[in-house]
Design a protein around this motif. Structure first.
Motif, mmCIF file in Angstrom:
data_model
loop_
_atom_site.group_PDB
_atom_site.id
_atom_site.type_symbol
_atom_site.label_atom_id
_atom_site.label_comp_id
_atom_site.label_asym_id
_atom_site.label_seq_id
_atom_site.Cartn_x
_atom_site.Cartn_y
_atom_site.Cartn_z
ATOM 1 N N TRP A 110 -3.223 -6.124 8.414
ATOM 2 C CA TRP A 110 -2.188 -5.599 7.527
ATOM 3 C C TRP A 110 -1.431 -4.426 8.135
ATOM 4 O O TRP A 110 -0.227 -4.301 7.969
ATOM 5 N N LYS A 140 -7.415 -2.280 -0.008
ATOM 6 C CA LYS A 140 -5.986 -1.970 -0.037
ATOM 7 C C LYS A 140 -5.702 -0.728 -0.878
ATOM 8 O O LYS A 140 -4.904 0.128 -0.498
ATOM 9 N N VAL A 179 0.819 -1.213 0.000
ATOM 10 C CA VAL A 179 0.000 0.000 0.000
ATOM 11 C C VAL A 179 0.856 1.268 0.000
ATOM 12 O O VAL A 179 0.334 2.359 0.193
#
Length: 629
Positions: A598, A204, A175
């Protein structure tokens, strides 16, 4: 001291609305009634209009759109598209500031007010500074910044400011924002018919597009505004509608880009303009602001803040506004017809924000002097056209101390704790306050007003609850003005704090609510969080720090929320983010399997403001417990 109550402000607003009804003006309050109930499909994000086969709406009878996209893909595409709009908007603001910096020169009108910061940024970017003229350096750095918008390779330069742990999370999750414009273009490509419909991919890219704003375009806007106009330091001002003056020419600046408002403020001090105001019967010229343009000139020039987003019509309804001059973003098209009900001139200045019933003066760095003077002259000459029977300025005014940039916060907190080492220039004093328990943690509160909820109520009630629990609150944008309007930015507001925070406010001589700037300046909060992590040796996600947008409204707010979460800061919302129609999107954004996995942070949505405050306090205490403090 006593805070200004909502009942008092509501009564003043009702008087202004009564004036509006007499002259045939409508109001956002009435327009809300006309639009209620809102579209349930839109509120849940389950309608799609990305092609003309539809629009398609997801229902039990029709669980897929005509192309076969399910509810999770439709909600995800809508969320990403919303993010792209916000990222584009804030980043284009930053681009404008970069262009202004490129036009800066010794003879003005735009000059370099903070050369030290410019040199620090140049060195950070590997630019040779020794022996260079400061304006040659400004032009070189401005060009490099502009290249960040479209460079073909690499990631954003500003990312190197983040802790290594955060940079690794971004890299591993894929990202990291590349060129700023590329992330917006990629988002719009992904949401085109026949492209992405996988929620994980859409989330994302939403994070990456948001990061291109907060760690790209907005950071350009913040840092180079400081170079041009000065890095904010604490300054005293006043707030609420009572800052408008009955016997003076009132010019209201509104929008977000300080390039225009700084020139209005500068040339309003010109003796020629003052003489013109007096020649037209006024005692002088009074500049005050609305929305984030107000934050910009308040924190650098001490210009009074008339109000935030949902106050913009009220400044005209006072009958004492000669000119409301706007740049970009969050401007009601309603100001055009509303101004025609009074003597007010509604002046638009940007090709990005053209509106009906306005007088357009195309403002640019090249014609700044000429057009700023033209706008001030228009206001002075319009003073004699006031209708005295329509003038009603509510006598509501609070004191406020504003201008707590990252640099200013570090400086004022240096004197709070005694240390055996030199801590000047670090966040160690703030960390000492937190680890000792004197301050339990911090909340970065941001965002708009939203007429879906009682305007400013969420901001103010949360602030009161948090500071009573020894949690310091850092604010920007309309949230900042909500605090200022009621008096929470007065240093005397320390009386509403718990004993620990009250002591810190006394020692540092600060209010409990720290004004950090406009909405692009939320990038300052990311830098502060990064500095705290580096100085403490912790990850950002471990800090007893959360973000909050209790009344968010715009696309920009979604972009902001995404980059705050992606930076590792849990973020709490008081208005639904229009993803409730998809269990998969809700889990990715609010659960454990998406952004939390994440990037170590996620969203919490709670429309009950009291419960939202409890949830934030619980999260801060949970982080403290995990650290053993």
């Amino acid at each position: 001291m006593e805070l200004i109550s909502f009942e008092t402000m509501d009564a003043a607003t009702e008087q202004l609305l009564e004036t509006g009804r007499k002259v045939g003006a409508d109001s956002w309050q009435q327009r809300v009634k006309n639009q209620t109930p809102h579209c349930g499909f839109g509120e849940k994000g389950i309608c799609c209009k990305f092609c003309s086969m539809g629009p398609c709406r997801i229902t039990p009878k029709a669980p897929r759109g005509i192309c076969g996209c399910d509810v999770h893909g439709i909600v995800g595409r809508n969320f990403l598209n919303f993010t792209a709009g916000g990222s584009a908007t804030h980043s284009d603001h930053g681009r404008s500031i970069c262009h202004t910096l490129y036009q800066a020169k010794k003879e003005g009108p735009y000059t370099v007010k903070d050369p030290d910061k410019l040199i620090r940024i140049a060195k950070e970017w590997g630019v040779e500074t020794e022996g260079k003229d400061i304006y040659d350096l400004a032009h070189e750095v401005a060009e490099l910044a502009l290249l960040e918008y479209g460079k073909p390779f690499g990631v954003q330069r500003w990312l190197s400011r983040a802790p290594e742990h955060t940079q690794k999370l971004w890299h591993d999750a894929e990202v990291e924002p590349r060129a700023i414009d590329r992330e917006v273009a990629t988002a719009l490509h992904m949401t085109h018919m026949g492209c992405s419909s996988l929620p994980e991919a859409l989330v994302k890219q939403s994070m990456r597009c948001g990061l291109s704003d907060g760690w790209g375009g907005s950071m350009c806007g913040t840092e180079f505004s400081d170079v041009l106009f000065g890095t904010p330091k604490p300054v005293d001002t006043t707030a609420n509608l009572g800052v408008m003056e009955k016997d003076m020419v009132n010019i209201v600046v509104h929008g977000h880009d300080p390039s225009l408002s700084e020139m209005i403020v500068f040339y309003a001090k010109d003796p020629e303009m003052a003489a013109l105001a007096k020649a037209n019967g006024a005692k002088g010229i009074n500049i005050c602001g609305v929305c984030c343009t107000s934050n910009e000139v308040a924190m650098r020039q001490g210009i009074p803040m008339a109000g935030n987003f949902l106050q913009q019509e009220n400044v005209v309804l006072t009958g004492a506004c000669e000119v409301i001059v706007v740049d970009v973003q969050c401007i009601f098209p309603a100001l055009g017809p509303l101004s025609k009900c009074f003597h007010t001139k509604f002046v638009t200045t940007s090709e990005i924000a053209r509106m009906p019933d306005s007088e357009f003066i195309h403002f640019s760095p090249e014609n700044a002097t000429e057009n700023a003077k033209a706008i001030i002259r228009m206001a002075c000459e319009n003073y004699k056209n006031r209708k005295p029977e329509l003038v009603n300025i509510p006598q509501l005014k609070s004191k406020a101390t504003v201008g707590y940039s990252t640099e200013a916060i570090v400086k004022v907190l240096d004197g709070v704790t005694n240390s055996h080492v030199d801590v000047t220039g670090t966040t160690k004093p703030l960390l000492d306050c937190i680890t000792s328990g004197v301050i339990r943690g911090a909340v970065a509160m941001v965002g708009c007003n939203n007429p879906k909820v009682r305007p400013d109520h969420g901001h103010v009630e949360l602030m009161k609850k948090l500071i009573a629990n020894d949690i310091i609150v850092i604010v920007s944008g309309c949230s900042a003005q909500a605090a200022a309007r009621v008096g929470l930015m007065d240093k005397e507001a320390k009386q509403f704090c718990g004993e620990g925070l009250k002591r810190v406010c006394e020692l540092a001589d600060i209010p409990p609510i720290l004004h950090m700037g406009s909405c692009v300046d939320i990038s300052r909060m990311m830098v502060l969080a990064s500095d705290l992590a580096k100085d403490s040796g912790l990850n950002i996600s471990q800090l007893p720090l959360v973000g909050c947008a209790p009344e968010w409204m715009s696309e920009k707010a979604v972009s902001i929320g995404n980059y705050v979460v992606a930076t590792g800061i849990d973020t709490f919302l008081g208005v639904d983010p229009q993803v409730g129609g998809s269990s998969e999107m809700t889990e990715l954004l609010c659960g454990e399997s998406g952004t939390k996995k994440w990037l170590e942070a996620n969203y919490t949505v709670e429309k009950d403001i009291d419960k939202l405050g409890d949830a934030m306090i619980a999260r801060i205490e949970e982080k403290r417990a995990a650290l053993g403090i």
